[in-house]
Write a protein that holds these residues in place. Structure first.
Motif, mmCIF file in Angstrom:
data_model
loop_
_atom_site.group_PDB
_atom_site.id
_atom_site.type_symbol
_atom_site.label_atom_id
_atom_site.label_comp_id
_atom_site.label_asym_id
_atom_site.label_seq_id
_atom_site.Cartn_x
_atom_site.Cartn_y
_atom_site.Cartn_z
ATOM 1 N N GLU A 184 -6.754 29.784 98.750
ATOM 2 C CA GLU A 184 -5.792 30.024 99.811
ATOM 3 C C GLU A 184 -4.835 29.029 99.915
ATOM 4 O O GLU A 184 -4.824 27.835 99.855
ATOM 5 C CB GLU A 184 -6.296 30.305 101.055
ATOM 6 N N VAL A 185 -3.359 29.412 99.856
ATOM 7 C CA VAL A 185 -2.383 28.612 99.878
ATOM 8 C C VAL A 185 -2.164 28.159 101.232
ATOM 9 O O VAL A 185 -1.878 28.915 102.243
ATOM 10 C CB VAL A 185 -0.913 29.281 99.278
ATOM 11 N N ARG A 191 -9.547 42.363 98.633
ATOM 12 C CA ARG A 191 -10.057 42.209 99.898
ATOM 13 C C ARG A 191 -10.078 40.767 100.273
ATOM 14 O O ARG A 191 -10.216 39.716 99.276
ATOM 15 C CB ARG A 191 -11.583 42.683 99.928
ATOM 16 N N VAL A 192 -10.226 40.444 101.335
ATOM 17 C CA VAL A 192 -10.205 38.897 101.971
ATOM 18 C C VAL A 192 -11.588 38.360 101.195
ATOM 19 O O VAL A 192 -12.274 39.150 101.421
ATOM 20 C CB VAL A 192 -9.939 38.777 103.258
ATOM 21 N N THR A 193 -11.744 37.100 100.700
ATOM 22 C CA THR A 193 -12.755 36.692 100.093
ATOM 23 C C THR A 193 -12.807 35.249 100.221
ATOM 24 O O THR A 193 -12.010 34.359 100.857
ATOM 25 C CB THR A 193 -12.629 36.781 98.411
ATOM 26 N N ASN A 194 -14.114 34.787 100.522
ATOM 27 C CA ASN A 194 -14.536 33.444 100.742
ATOM 28 C C ASN A 194 -14.095 32.634 99.854
ATOM 29 O O ASN A 194 -13.964 32.713 98.639
ATOM 30 C CB ASN A 194 -15.973 33.257 100.662
ATOM 31 N N LEU A 195 -13.171 31.705 100.441
ATOM 32 C CA LEU A 195 -12.571 30.790 99.685
ATOM 33 C C LEU A 195 -13.404 29.859 98.642
ATOM 34 O O LEU A 195 -14.791 29.367 99.120
ATOM 35 C CB LEU A 195 -11.971 29.288 100.616
ATOM 36 N N GLY A 196 -13.237 29.639 97.469
ATOM 37 C CA GLY A 196 -14.078 29.002 96.557
ATOM 38 C C GLY A 196 -14.931 29.686 95.943
ATOM 39 O O GLY A 196 -15.653 29.519 94.667
ATOM 40 N N ALA A 197 -15.050 31.173 96.094
ATOM 41 C CA ALA A 197 -15.742 32.078 95.418
ATOM 42 C C ALA A 197 -15.581 32.158 93.970
ATOM 43 O O ALA A 197 -14.244 31.978 93.970
ATOM 44 C CB ALA A 197 -15.720 33.645 96.068
ATOM 45 N N ARG A 198 -16.531 32.524 93.093
ATOM 46 C CA ARG A 198 -16.082 32.275 91.697
ATOM 47 C C ARG A 198 -15.770 33.791 91.420
ATOM 48 O O ARG A 198 -16.340 35.031 91.976
ATOM 49 C CB ARG A 198 -17.295 31.979 90.980
ATOM 50 N N VAL A 199 -14.952 33.935 90.398
ATOM 51 C CA VAL A 199 -14.558 34.996 89.742
ATOM 52 C C VAL A 199 -15.336 35.195 88.499
ATOM 53 O O VAL A 199 -15.177 34.345 87.520
ATOM 54 C CB VAL A 199 -12.870 35.013 89.631
ATOM 55 N N GLN A 200 -15.714 36.545 88.355
ATOM 56 C CA GLN A 200 -16.691 36.505 86.940
ATOM 57 C C GLN A 200 -16.094 37.931 86.224
ATOM 58 O O GLN A 200 -15.476 38.819 86.614
ATOM 59 C CB GLN A 200 -17.958 36.830 87.322
#
Length: 107
Positions: free
Chosen positions: A16-17, A98-107
């Motif tokens: 998140e900026v 969707r709003v996602t937890n910061l640091g969540a990994r993108v796969q």
């Protein structure tokens, strides 16, 4: 082309900026602070053609988090924000729907 194994080595994360400003050296570049939840990264990006700094605050982005840090326009950059840009198009962010937890990994 890169191999699937090389792609798997990329550490893509949701960030998140939390801060954004134009660089004084060149008004075409933004200095962003991106929160990954447990840490913050400074990212230098050429998004100033498309966004005002205040438009980016609170925006969730996808960050390549395991790039080697480098110096751009005299500032340290610690990642690359994924954007979509085509000929004649406005640059947009690659992000989750969707709003996602910061640091969540993108796969």
């Amino acid at each position: 082309m890169i191999s699937y194994e090389t792609f798997q080595e990329m550490d893509l994360r949701v960030g998140e900026v939390v801060q954004a400003e134009r660089l004084e050296v060149t008004r075409k570049v933004l200095k962003l602070i991106v929160s990954l939840g447990d840490e913050q990264r400074q990212v230098i990006s050429d998004l100033a053609h498309f966004y005002e700094p205040e438009e980016l605050l609170g925006k969730q982005v996808i960050l390549i988090a395991n790039l080697m840090p480098s110096i751009v326009h005299g500032e340290r950059t610690q990642g690359k924000i994924l954007t979509v840009h085509g000929e004649g198009e406005v640059n947009t962010f690659a992000t989750s729907d969707r709003v996602t937890n910061l640091g969540a990994r993108v796969q």
